[in-house]
Design a protein around this motif. Structure first.
Motif, short mmCIF file in Angstrom:
data_model
loop_
_atom_site.label_atom_id
_atom_site.label_comp_id
_atom_site.label_asym_id
_atom_site.label_seq_id
_atom_site.Cartn_x
_atom_site.Cartn_y
_atom_site.Cartn_z
N ASP A 35 -15.60 0.40 -4.31
CA ASP A 35 -15.69 0.83 -2.93
C ASP A 35 -15.32 -0.27 -1.93
OD1 ASP A 35 -16.48 3.54 -3.34
OD2 ASP A 35 -18.44 2.80 -3.95
N ALA A 36 -14.99 -1.45 -2.45
CA ALA A 36 -14.57 -2.56 -1.58
C ALA A 36 -13.18 -2.27 -1.03
CB ALA A 36 -14.56 -3.87 -2.36
N PRO A 37 -12.87 -2.75 0.15
CA PRO A 37 -11.52 -2.53 0.71
C PRO A 37 -10.46 -3.20 -0.16
CG PRO A 37 -13.02 -3.41 2.38
CD PRO A 37 -13.74 -3.48 1.07
N PHE A 38 -9.29 -2.56 -0.23
CA PHE A 38 -8.18 -3.16 -0.98
C PHE A 38 -7.89 -4.57 -0.49
CE2 PHE A 38 -6.62 1.17 -2.33
CZ PHE A 38 -6.63 0.91 -3.69
N ALA A 39 -8.09 -4.82 0.80
CA ALA A 39 -7.83 -6.15 1.37
C ALA A 39 -8.67 -7.22 0.67
CB ALA A 39 -8.09 -6.14 2.87
N ASP A 40 -9.87 -6.86 0.21
CA ASP A 40 -10.72 -7.83 -0.50
C ASP A 40 -10.09 -8.28 -1.81
OD1 ASP A 40 -12.51 -7.46 1.57
OD2 ASP A 40 -14.14 -6.71 0.30
N PHE A 41 -9.18 -7.48 -2.35
CA PHE A 41 -8.48 -7.83 -3.58
C PHE A 41 -7.12 -8.47 -3.30
CE2 PHE A 41 -11.25 -4.21 -4.60
CZ PHE A 41 -11.98 -4.75 -5.65
N GLY A 42 -6.76 -8.56 -2.03
CA GLY A 42 -5.48 -9.14 -1.65
C GLY A 42 -4.34 -8.14 -1.56
N LEU A 43 -4.67 -6.85 -1.57
CA LEU A 43 -3.65 -5.80 -1.50
C LEU A 43 -3.54 -5.28 -0.07
CD1 LEU A 43 -1.74 -4.07 -3.36
CD2 LEU A 43 -3.52 -2.34 -3.27
N ASP A 44 -2.33 -5.31 0.47
CA ASP A 44 -2.12 -4.78 1.82
C ASP A 44 -1.49 -3.39 1.75
OD1 ASP A 44 0.57 -5.23 1.17
OD2 ASP A 44 0.80 -6.90 2.56
N SER A 45 -1.23 -2.81 2.91
CA SER A 45 -0.71 -1.44 2.96
C SER A 45 0.67 -1.33 2.33
CB SER A 45 -0.68 -0.93 4.40
OG SER A 45 0.13 -1.75 5.20
N LEU A 46 1.49 -2.37 2.44
CA LEU A 46 2.81 -2.34 1.82
C LEU A 46 2.70 -2.34 0.30
CD1 LEU A 46 5.76 -2.25 2.59
CD2 LEU A 46 5.78 -4.74 2.58
N GLY A 47 1.75 -3.12 -0.22
CA GLY A 47 1.51 -3.12 -1.66
C GLY A 47 1.03 -1.77 -2.16
N LEU A 48 0.17 -1.14 -1.38
CA LEU A 48 -0.33 0.18 -1.75
C LEU A 48 0.80 1.20 -1.74
CD1 LEU A 48 -2.81 1.77 -2.60
CD2 LEU A 48 -3.29 2.19 -0.20
N LEU A 49 1.69 1.07 -0.78
CA LEU A 49 2.85 1.95 -0.72
C LEU A 49 3.72 1.78 -1.97
CD1 LEU A 49 4.22 4.06 1.07
CD2 LEU A 49 5.44 2.19 2.18
N GLY A 50 3.85 0.55 -2.44
CA GLY A 50 4.60 0.29 -3.67
C GLY A 50 3.96 0.96 -4.87
N ILE A 51 2.64 0.93 -4.93
CA ILE A 51 1.92 1.59 -6.02
C ILE A 51 2.14 3.09 -5.97
CG2 ILE A 51 -0.38 2.10 -6.93
CD1 ILE A 51 -1.16 -0.77 -6.02
N VAL A 52 2.06 3.66 -4.78
CA VAL A 52 2.29 5.10 -4.61
C VAL A 52 3.71 5.45 -5.10
CG1 VAL A 52 2.58 6.97 -2.92
CG2 VAL A 52 0.62 5.44 -2.76
N GLY A 53 4.69 4.63 -4.73
CA GLY A 53 6.06 4.86 -5.16
C GLY A 53 6.21 4.81 -6.67
#
Length: 88
Positions: A35-53
């Motif tokens: 439940d921690a924010p992705f930012a706490d793991f070092g993942l930003d919105s662009l990285g998340l977009l890459g995962i979605v892709g």
């Protein structure tokens, strides 16, 4: 007959974070702090977009736009796995 896996696991998410965003995270830590924010793991919105892709390419279908807006691993897995289960 083969069964298609339609669930993304925490381990797979950790692998995708490394592959798509260059962020290394221990799957056990990811699961413990789901439940921690992705930012706490070092993942930003662009990285998340890459995962979605990556997932869209893998499963041959678009994921809901909510997936790229998720703030935590648990929220992301809930949205993605819900979409894969229903075929949405």
């Amino acid at each position: 007959m083969t069964t298609e896996v339609t669930q993304v696991t925490v381990e797979e998410l950790a692998t995708l974070m490394k592959k798509a965003a260059g962020v290394t995270v221990d799957p056990r830590d990811l699961e413990r702090r789901a439940d921690a924010p992705f930012a706490d793991f070092g993942l930003d919105s662009l990285g998340l977009l890459g995962i979605v892709g990556e997932l869209e390419n893998r499963y041959g279908r678009a994921l809901p736009t909510d997936a790229e807006r998720c703030k935590s691993p648990r929220a992301f897995l809930d949205v993605v796995n819900g979409a894969l289960a229903t075929g949405a």
